[in-house]
Scaffold this active site. Structure first.
Site, PDB file in Angstrom:
ATOM      1  CB  SER A  49     102.295  43.310 -20.519  1.00 38.98           C
ATOM      2  OG  SER A  49     101.847  44.102 -19.432  1.00 38.98           O
ATOM      3  CB  ALA A 111      93.358  41.975 -14.307  1.00 42.70           C
ATOM      4  CE1 TYR A 234     107.333  48.098  -1.856  1.00 42.71           C
ATOM      5  CE2 TYR A 234     107.041  46.431  -0.163  1.00 42.71           C
ATOM      6  CZ  TYR A 234     106.860  46.852  -1.449  1.00 42.71           C
ATOM      7  OH  TYR A 234     106.175  46.058  -2.338  1.00 42.71           O
TER       8      TYR A 234
HETATM    9  P1  NAI Z   1     105.127  46.031 -13.471  1.00 39.18           P
HETATM   10  O1  NAI Z   1     104.638  47.426 -13.387  1.00 39.18           O
HETATM   11  O2  NAI Z   1     106.332  45.756 -14.302  1.00 39.18           O
HETATM   12  O3  NAI Z   1     103.946  45.054 -14.015  1.00 39.18           O
HETATM   13  C1  NAI Z   1     102.612  45.237 -13.707  1.00 39.18           C
HETATM   14  C2  NAI Z   1     101.732  44.389 -14.607  1.00 39.18           C
HETATM   15  O4  NAI Z   1     100.365  44.575 -14.176  1.00 39.18           O
HETATM   16  C3  NAI Z   1     101.754  44.777 -16.094  1.00 39.18           C
HETATM   17  O5  NAI Z   1     101.640  43.602 -16.875  1.00 39.18           O
HETATM   18  C4  NAI Z   1     100.469  45.622 -16.255  1.00 39.18           C
HETATM   19  O6  NAI Z   1      99.931  45.626 -17.582  1.00 39.18           O
HETATM   20  C5  NAI Z   1      99.550  44.883 -15.304  1.00 39.18           C
HETATM   21  N1  NAI Z   1      98.402  45.675 -14.857  1.00 39.18           N
HETATM   22  C6  NAI Z   1      98.395  46.794 -14.100  1.00 39.18           C
HETATM   23  N2  NAI Z   1      97.115  47.179 -13.870  1.00 39.18           N
HETATM   24  C7  NAI Z   1      96.315  46.291 -14.495  1.00 39.18           C
HETATM   25  C8  NAI Z   1      94.902  46.132 -14.602  1.00 39.18           C
HETATM   26  N3  NAI Z   1      94.049  46.962 -14.040  1.00 39.18           N
HETATM   27  N4  NAI Z   1      94.457  45.092 -15.354  1.00 39.18           N
HETATM   28  C9  NAI Z   1      95.303  44.226 -15.961  1.00 39.18           C
HETATM   29  N5  NAI Z   1      96.637  44.307 -15.855  1.00 39.18           N
HETATM   30  C10 NAI Z   1      97.136  45.327 -15.142  1.00 39.18           C
HETATM   31  O7  NAI Z   1     105.307  45.554 -11.972  1.00 39.18           O
HETATM   32  P2  NAI Z   1     106.297  44.533 -11.231  1.00 39.18           P
HETATM   33  O8  NAI Z   1     107.334  45.330 -10.525  1.00 39.18           O
HETATM   34  O9  NAI Z   1     106.686  43.402 -12.089  1.00 39.18           O
HETATM   35  O10 NAI Z   1     105.312  44.035 -10.070  1.00 39.18           O
HETATM   36  C11 NAI Z   1     104.611  42.809 -10.112  1.00 39.18           C
HETATM   37  C12 NAI Z   1     104.455  42.303  -8.686  1.00 39.18           C
HETATM   38  O11 NAI Z   1     105.765  42.049  -8.148  1.00 39.18           O
HETATM   39  C13 NAI Z   1     103.795  43.315  -7.744  1.00 39.18           C
HETATM   40  O12 NAI Z   1     102.989  42.616  -6.828  1.00 39.18           O
HETATM   41  C14 NAI Z   1     104.997  43.921  -7.022  1.00 39.18           C
HETATM   42  O13 NAI Z   1     104.659  44.464  -5.769  1.00 39.18           O
HETATM   43  C15 NAI Z   1     105.885  42.695  -6.883  1.00 39.18           C
HETATM   44  N6  NAI Z   1     107.296  42.951  -6.588  1.00 39.18           N
HETATM   45  C16 NAI Z   1     108.006  43.916  -7.257  1.00 39.18           C
HETATM   46  C17 NAI Z   1     109.323  44.171  -6.905  1.00 39.18           C
HETATM   47  C18 NAI Z   1     110.139  45.215  -7.619  1.00 39.18           C
HETATM   48  O14 NAI Z   1     111.182  45.597  -7.092  1.00 39.18           O
HETATM   49  N7  NAI Z   1     109.740  45.661  -8.784  1.00 39.18           N
HETATM   50  C19 NAI Z   1     110.001  43.392  -5.834  1.00 39.18           C
HETATM   51  C20 NAI Z   1     109.191  42.353  -5.280  1.00 39.18           C
HETATM   52  C21 NAI Z   1     107.871  42.168  -5.627  1.00 39.18           C
END
Ligand code: NAI
Length: 401
Positions: A49, A111, A234
């Site tokens: 999302s 999830a 980190y």
């Molecule tokens: P975000 O916070 O934008 O997205 C998180 C997603 O997980 C959302 O869709 C949310 O609804 C869902 N979610 C959270 N808890 C949930 C649950 N219990 N059940 C179902 N859905 C749930 O996060 P982002 O930044 O896109 O992170 C996604 C991945 O990318 C993570 O593994 C993060 O560590 C990784 N990442 C992020 C970076 C950044 O700079 N933002 C850089 C590199 C990797």
């Protein structure tokens, strides 16, 4: 109602449906402007999302005409109270996908739970038969373990020694010193339980057991490395241990997927402003400096540009290149030596007074507000609009606690 941003620290309590919709449309337009990707056809996105998961879903759907099922945990609106941004994003995505004749359904719930996994498996079975790509993009501060019932909380702490360095309050631009005490063994274990690979493996096992993975299917999850300067909080901190675990899990899953000629990868992505990353101390200041350099070098990307590159140039280019640890790298431009040398130099000079000239705090703050549908070009923020928006293909609504 007329919707304005209301923030508390790194959280925005309101979201704008039209702004979120425009955000999604902008991402779709970007993908469509790049032409077709010979990519996946039936895709499950867990964490679909916001952030990288949403961008992955858009890339699959509008880049290669894929049917998508999205799983997420978002809050619907109540009269007078807006929905969460991810809710509005998903409503907008499904509206656009269905208008384009693409299958798109969503499941809103935890999830990590057995129930939501089962509902998802049932939906795949009924509607798609099998999936050929599973994107795992959850970012959560808590996880209730489905077997033990224990509620694990993740933390963002250094390991072995305390840590102190600069950070910024991106609302005020004030640069200050943040000090964080080291994690204990419980903090480490809890963070690995929430953000490590166990849940990803559980998803993949459940899908494989029920024969819901197509022959040659791919699984991908997202990780981060970053520079020396963020290492203590980190990559060498509690969250880094979780990422080590996630990356090791890719090999375990890859072994199991050999039976169906499938593959499992971790992609290391670039540091970007998302709801997850704005919670990490030091990272917002690092991102402000990084944005300044990457924009000046013309190599800045957002989530959608990153996911386009991941799909087109890595996952679906017939020969997925990985680093020595078997990871896909789309953080390559962030980690370029010249980029990091410039950021490191700025880091030594940055203060409250110098940040406006040295960093891109405005870019950071704009990206933050954009996440919630604010400060988006072309949106009329004076408009009195209905905050209650339905997600057309939503399968179940399980309120979060
Ligand atoms: P975000 O916070 O934008 O997205 C998180 C997603 O997980 C959302 O869709 C949310 O609804 C869902 N979610 C959270 N808890 C949930 C649950 N219990 N059940 C179902 N859905 C749930 O996060 P982002 O930044 O896109 O992170 C996604 C991945 O990318 C993570 O593994 C993060 O560590 C990784 N990442 C992020 C970076 C950044 O700079 N933002 C850089 C590199 C990797």
């Amino acid at each position: 109602m007329v919707i304005e941003p209301r923030t508390r620290g790194f959280i925005c309590l309101t979201a704008h449906p039209k702004g979120c919709e425009q955000n999604v449309i902008n991402q779709i337009n970007y993908i469509q402007s790049k032409g077709t990707i010979e990519g996946p056809k039936k895709v499950l996105v867990i964490g679909a999302s916001t952030g990288f998961g949403l961008a992955s879903r858009i890339t699959a759907a509008f880049g290669s005409n894929a049917a998508t099922i999205g799983v997420f945990l978002e809050k619907p609106a109540n009269r007078g109270k807006t929905a969460s941004a991810g809710w509005y994003n998903s409503a907008a995505f499904e509206k656009q996908a269905q208008a384009a004749g693409l299958y798109a359904k969503s499941i809103n719930g935890d999830a990590f739970s057995k129930e939501i996994k089962q509902q998802t498996l049932d939906l795949i079975k009924a509607d798609l038969g099998q999936v050929d790509l599973v994107v795992y993009s959850l970012a959560s501060p808590v996880r209730t373990h489905p077997e033990t019932g224990v509620k694990h909380r993740s933390s963002l702490k250094p390991i072995g020694q305390s840590f102190a360095d600069k950070t910024v309050d991106f609302h005020t631009g004030v640069v200050s010193e943040v000090a964080i005490e080291p994690a204990n063994e419980d903090d480490i274990a809890n963070t690995v339980a929430v953000m490590g690979g166990e849940d990803w493996e559980m998803w993949m096992d459940a899908l494989q057991k029920e024969n819901l993975l197509a022959s040659g299917a791919t699984a991908v999850a997202y990780s981060y490395i970053g520079p020396k300067l963020t290492e203590p909080v980190y990559r060498k901190g509690t969250i880094g241990r979780a990422k080590d675990h996630l990356e090791a899990t890719a090999f375990t899953i890859a072994d199991k997927l050999k039976a169906i000629d499938g593959k499992a990868y971790v992609s290391v992505n670039k540091a970007l402003v998302t709801q997850a990353s704005s919670a990490i101390p030091v990272i917002p200041l690092y991102i402000s400096l990084l944005y300044k350099i990457m924009k000046a070098e013309n190599i800045h990307e957002g989530c959608i540009e990153q996911m386009h590159r991941l799909f087109k140039d890595r996952l679906y280019n017939n020969k997925t290149a990985t680093d020595a640890q078997g990871r896909i790298r789309v953080d390559d431009w962030e980690m370029r030596e010249d980029v990091q040398a410039q950021v490191a130099e700025l880091w030594t000079k940055v203060t409250t007074e110098t940040l406006p000239a040295l960093g891109d705090l405005k870019g950071y703050a704009d990206d933050f507000f954009n996440l919630f549908g604010f400060r988006i070009e072309g949106v009329n923020y004076e408009e009195d609009l209905n905050e209650v928006v339905e997600i057309p293909g939503l399968q179940s609504v399980i309120p979060s606690n």
